[in-house]
Design a protein around this motif. Structure first.
Motif, PDB file in Angstrom:
ATOM      1  N   LYS A   1       0.826  -1.210   0.000  1.00  0.00           N
ATOM      2  CA  LYS A   1       0.000   0.000   0.000  1.00  0.00           C
ATOM      3  C   LYS A   1       0.859   1.258   0.000  1.00  0.00           C
ATOM      4  O   LYS A   1       0.507   2.259  -0.636  1.00  0.00           O
ATOM      5  N   VAL A   2       1.996   1.230   0.695  1.00  0.00           N
ATOM      6  CA  VAL A   2       2.902   2.375   0.655  1.00  0.00           C
ATOM      7  C   VAL A   2       3.441   2.562  -0.756  1.00  0.00           C
ATOM      8  O   VAL A   2       3.516   3.681  -1.271  1.00  0.00           O
ATOM      9  N   ASP A   3       3.799   1.456  -1.393  1.00  0.00           N
ATOM     10  CA  ASP A   3       4.343   1.525  -2.749  1.00  0.00           C
ATOM     11  C   ASP A   3       3.326   2.089  -3.726  1.00  0.00           C
ATOM     12  O   ASP A   3       3.687   2.849  -4.647  1.00  0.00           O
ATOM     13  N   SER A   4       2.059   1.728  -3.564  1.00  0.00           N
ATOM     14  CA  SER A   4       1.003   2.228  -4.462  1.00  0.00           C
ATOM     15  C   SER A   4       0.405   3.542  -3.972  1.00  0.00           C
ATOM     16  O   SER A   4      -0.589   4.023  -4.525  1.00  0.00           O
ATOM     17  N   ARG A   5       1.004   4.117  -2.926  1.00  0.00           N
ATOM     18  CA  ARG A   5       0.605   5.408  -2.373  1.00  0.00           C
ATOM     19  C   ARG A   5      -0.835   5.385  -1.841  1.00  0.00           C
ATOM     20  O   ARG A   5      -1.510   6.415  -1.814  1.00  0.00           O
ATOM     21  N   GLN A   6      -1.303   4.248  -1.422  1.00  0.00           N
ATOM     22  CA  GLN A   6      -2.597   4.148  -0.741  1.00  0.00           C
ATOM     23  C   GLN A   6      -2.342   4.269   0.765  1.00  0.00           C
ATOM     24  O   GLN A   6      -2.430   3.306   1.519  1.00  0.00           O
TER      25      GLN A   6
ATOM     26  N   ASN B   1      17.041   3.024   7.048  1.00  0.00           N
ATOM     27  CA  ASN B   1      17.721   3.692   5.947  1.00  0.00           C
ATOM     28  C   ASN B   1      17.508   2.955   4.637  1.00  0.00           C
ATOM     29  O   ASN B   1      17.274   3.575   3.586  1.00  0.00           O
ATOM     30  N   THR B   2      17.575   1.639   4.669  1.00  0.00           N
ATOM     31  CA  THR B   2      17.406   0.850   3.452  1.00  0.00           C
ATOM     32  C   THR B   2      15.999   0.976   2.884  1.00  0.00           C
ATOM     33  O   THR B   2      15.806   1.092   1.667  1.00  0.00           O
ATOM     34  N   VAL B   3      15.006   0.983   3.750  1.00  0.00           N
ATOM     35  CA  VAL B   3      13.607   0.998   3.318  1.00  0.00           C
ATOM     36  C   VAL B   3      13.114   2.407   3.016  1.00  0.00           C
ATOM     37  O   VAL B   3      12.448   2.648   2.004  1.00  0.00           O
ATOM     38  N   ALA B   4      13.427   3.363   3.886  1.00  0.00           N
ATOM     39  CA  ALA B   4      12.790   4.677   3.806  1.00  0.00           C
ATOM     40  C   ALA B   4      13.572   5.699   3.008  1.00  0.00           C
ATOM     41  O   ALA B   4      12.987   6.639   2.469  1.00  0.00           O
ATOM     42  N   ALA B   5      14.876   5.571   2.930  1.00  0.00           N
ATOM     43  CA  ALA B   5      15.687   6.601   2.274  1.00  0.00           C
ATOM     44  C   ALA B   5      15.819   6.322   0.785  1.00  0.00           C
ATOM     45  O   ALA B   5      15.716   5.177   0.325  1.00  0.00           O
ATOM     46  N   GLU B   6      16.068   7.355   0.026  1.00  0.00           N
ATOM     47  CA  GLU B   6      16.258   7.236  -1.415  1.00  0.00           C
ATOM     48  C   GLU B   6      17.488   8.025  -1.833  1.00  0.00           C
ATOM     49  O   GLU B   6      17.963   8.918  -1.125  1.00  0.00           O
TER      50      GLU B   6
ATOM     51  N   ALA C   1      10.100   1.717   9.668  1.00  0.00           N
ATOM     52  CA  ALA C   1      10.702   2.190   8.421  1.00  0.00           C
ATOM     53  C   ALA C   1       9.636   2.581   7.402  1.00  0.00           C
ATOM     54  O   ALA C   1       9.756   3.604   6.712  1.00  0.00           O
ATOM     55  N   LEU C   2       8.587   1.772   7.297  1.00  0.00           N
ATOM     56  CA  LEU C   2       7.516   2.082   6.353  1.00  0.00           C
ATOM     57  C   LEU C   2       6.781   3.358   6.752  1.00  0.00           C
ATOM     58  O   LEU C   2       6.401   4.159   5.886  1.00  0.00           O
ATOM     59  N   ARG C   3       6.568   3.560   8.043  1.00  0.00           N
ATOM     60  CA  ARG C   3       5.938   4.802   8.492  1.00  0.00           C
ATOM     61  C   ARG C   3       6.809   5.998   8.132  1.00  0.00           C
ATOM     62  O   ARG C   3       6.305   7.042   7.705  1.00  0.00           O
ATOM     63  N   GLU C   4       8.097   5.843   8.289  1.00  0.00           N
ATOM     64  CA  GLU C   4       8.990   6.956   7.985  1.00  0.00           C
ATOM     65  C   GLU C   4       9.001   7.266   6.500  1.00  0.00           C
ATOM     66  O   GLU C   4       9.022   8.428   6.100  1.00  0.00           O
TER      67      GLU C   4
ATOM     68  N   ILE D   1      14.163   0.394  -7.208  1.00  0.00           N
ATOM     69  CA  ILE D   1      12.747   0.033  -7.159  1.00  0.00           C
ATOM     70  C   ILE D   1      12.404  -0.369  -5.730  1.00  0.00           C
ATOM     71  O   ILE D   1      12.968  -1.330  -5.190  1.00  0.00           O
ATOM     72  N   PHE D   2      11.483   0.347  -5.132  1.00  0.00           N
ATOM     73  CA  PHE D   2      11.221   0.198  -3.708  1.00  0.00           C
ATOM     74  C   PHE D   2      10.863  -1.225  -3.317  1.00  0.00           C
ATOM     75  O   PHE D   2      11.448  -1.794  -2.384  1.00  0.00           O
TER      76      PHE D   2
END
Length: 451
Positions: free
Chosen positions: A65-70, A349-354, A102-105, A305-306
């Motif tokens: 859902k985070v990836d699809s911005r839902q 850092n791995t999940v939330a940062a880009e 991490a997903l919340r961040e 790619i997330f």
């Protein structure tokens, strides 16, 4: 400590992925919906294992859902994850606890709910983040001594070093990420027991960008240990603002010493900065070492790619936490510190940062092999003695086949319950015009890894 005879955490994650794929099209589901996927008993799971799989499915749904911005749906799933997970529970519960954060961040960063950059709150301000391990010395030392895959690579790498300095009376050990200095103490013990060629001087040079005080404390501790073993010892630090700034003239080199370069979990931090890896390897080559020993995590966290990066990170850290579950009590303070202060930081850092904010970029040995070969290093096959050490340590620290070693080309990959977790490789230089320092190979097994 948990039993190691049930399904591994990595296996439970695989079951969760398969189950999630069946229900990914649903707009919403709760735990009662999840239960029907296990009622037929096809997975033969225990009650606790079912709960862990259900929790992992919720995490996968959150990431989707985070990836699809839902984000509204993502928050609902994450609320369930937070309620059911724990930083003191099973390995799956702990993993979900940190991945949920991490997903919340990531979600907050994309929605503007936070004003700071994603990297800043996860240590992105450090040019050498691995030095945070220096400040965790007590917990780090305890965990390193108990984690089988750490001990396997340490002793196998040490065997390779001893073989390459067998006839050297003066050894210069350059550590690009010294942390607790455990590898140095093991090297001292091995050098102190040499019969045919007594050591006249062991010089250790630690490279860093921060925490000089902590590094000097490590040096003092090593000096005391060397004195107890009657080994002449020198300790130096090379401090730079940025790792790209190091140069060979910063090192006190002598022609009569055998130079060894050790890099443990450092190269993963060099890929964000342009030309950083190239600069480090160029300096390493100019130091003309007789051997370069490199240990890295065997994972691929480089994807832009997330969901690919998330999936790889989830598999890897689940395995890491699973090993901690088997090797430590759940209430062990050292384990809790390592998970919260370091592994949790890596996950976030791995999940939330880009982009440039993402400072933990692990690659698998095949990718490192290509990079290092292109930069002028030659991979050296680990000897049978090094492989013997690896397997001996693995069986002593972990029962059965929980920790296994296998060759990957000329290198070694260490697995935990079948999942790769660390790689160890050794390197030399292409033929050069200037002579090598005294580093004639004479193999001698370390024998008992308790040395």
């Amino acid at each position: 400590m948990a039993s190691i005879h049930g399904l591994s955490a990595a296996s439970l994650i695989k079951i969760a992925r398969a189950s999630f794929n069946k229900i990914a099209s649903l707009e919403w589901f709760d735990l009662s919906v999840l239960n029907k996927f296990f009622n037929d008993g096809c997975f033969n799971l225990s009650g606790d294992e079912i709960k862990d799989v259900e929790l992992a499915i919720l995490l996968l749904a959150s990431a989707d859902k985070v990836d699809s911005r839902q984000f509204e749906h993502a928050r609902k799933f994450l609320n369930l994850c937070d309620f059911l997970s724990s930083n003191a529970g099973s390995s799956i519960q702990r993993v979900v606890h940190y991945f949920s954060k991490a997903l919340r961040e990531k979600m907050d960063g994309e929605t503007g709910a936070t004003t700071s950059k994603a990297g800043e709150s996860r240590g992105g301000e450090l040019s050498h983040p691995d030095e945070t391990m220096v400040s965790l010395n007590p917990a780090l030392i305890t965990c390193s001594l108990k984690l089988p895959f750490v001990q396997v690579t340490q002793f196998a790498g040490l065997q390779a070093i001893i073989e390459n300095v067998a006839s050297a009376k003066k050894v210069h050990f350059i550590d690009l990420a010294i942390r607790s200095g455990a590898q140095c103490t093991a090297l001292m013990q091995a050098l102190a027991t040499r019969d045919e060629c007594s050591i006249e001087l062991l010089k250790v040079t630690a490279v860093g960008t921060t925490s000089q005080t902590k590094m000097k404390e490590t040096g003092k501790r090593l000096a005391r240990f060397a004195e107890a073993l009657n080994i002449p010892f020198l300790f130096n630090t090379v401090m730079v603002t940025d790792l790209k700034d190091i140069s060979e003239d910063m090192f006190e080199l002598n022609d009569d010493e055998a130079v060894v370069v050790s890099s443990r979990f450092l190269l993963r931090h060099t890929l964000t900065q342009s030309d950083c890896l190239e600069s480090i390897i160029r300096v390493v080559k100019n130091l003309n070492p007789c051997i370069v020993v490199i240990t890295e995590f065997e994972a691929d966290h480089t994807s832009p790619i997330f969901m690919e990066r998330f999936s790889e990170a989830l598999s890897f850290y689940t395995t890491y936490f699973d090993c901690l579950e088997d090797c430590f009590d759940r209430c062990d303070q050292n384990r809790t510190i390592l998970e919260a202060a370091y592994l949790g930081l890596e996950i976030r850092n791995t999940v939330a940062a880009e982009d440039e904010d993402r400072i933990f970029r692990d690659m698998k040995i095949e990718a490192w092999r290509t990079c290092l070969t292109n930069l002028g290093l030659v991979e050296v096959e680990l000897s049978s003695s090094s492989l013997y050490q690896a397997n001996l340590v693995a069986t002593q620290f972990a029962p059965g086949n929980t920790c296994t070693c296998c060759r990957n080309g000329k290198s070694l990959v260490v697995n935990w319950k079948g999942t790769p977790i660390l790689s160890l490789s050794t390197w030399k230089l292409f033929e050069q015009s200037k002579p090598r320092r005294n580093c004639n190979v004479k193999r001698k097994s370390l024998g008992d890894p308790a040395l």
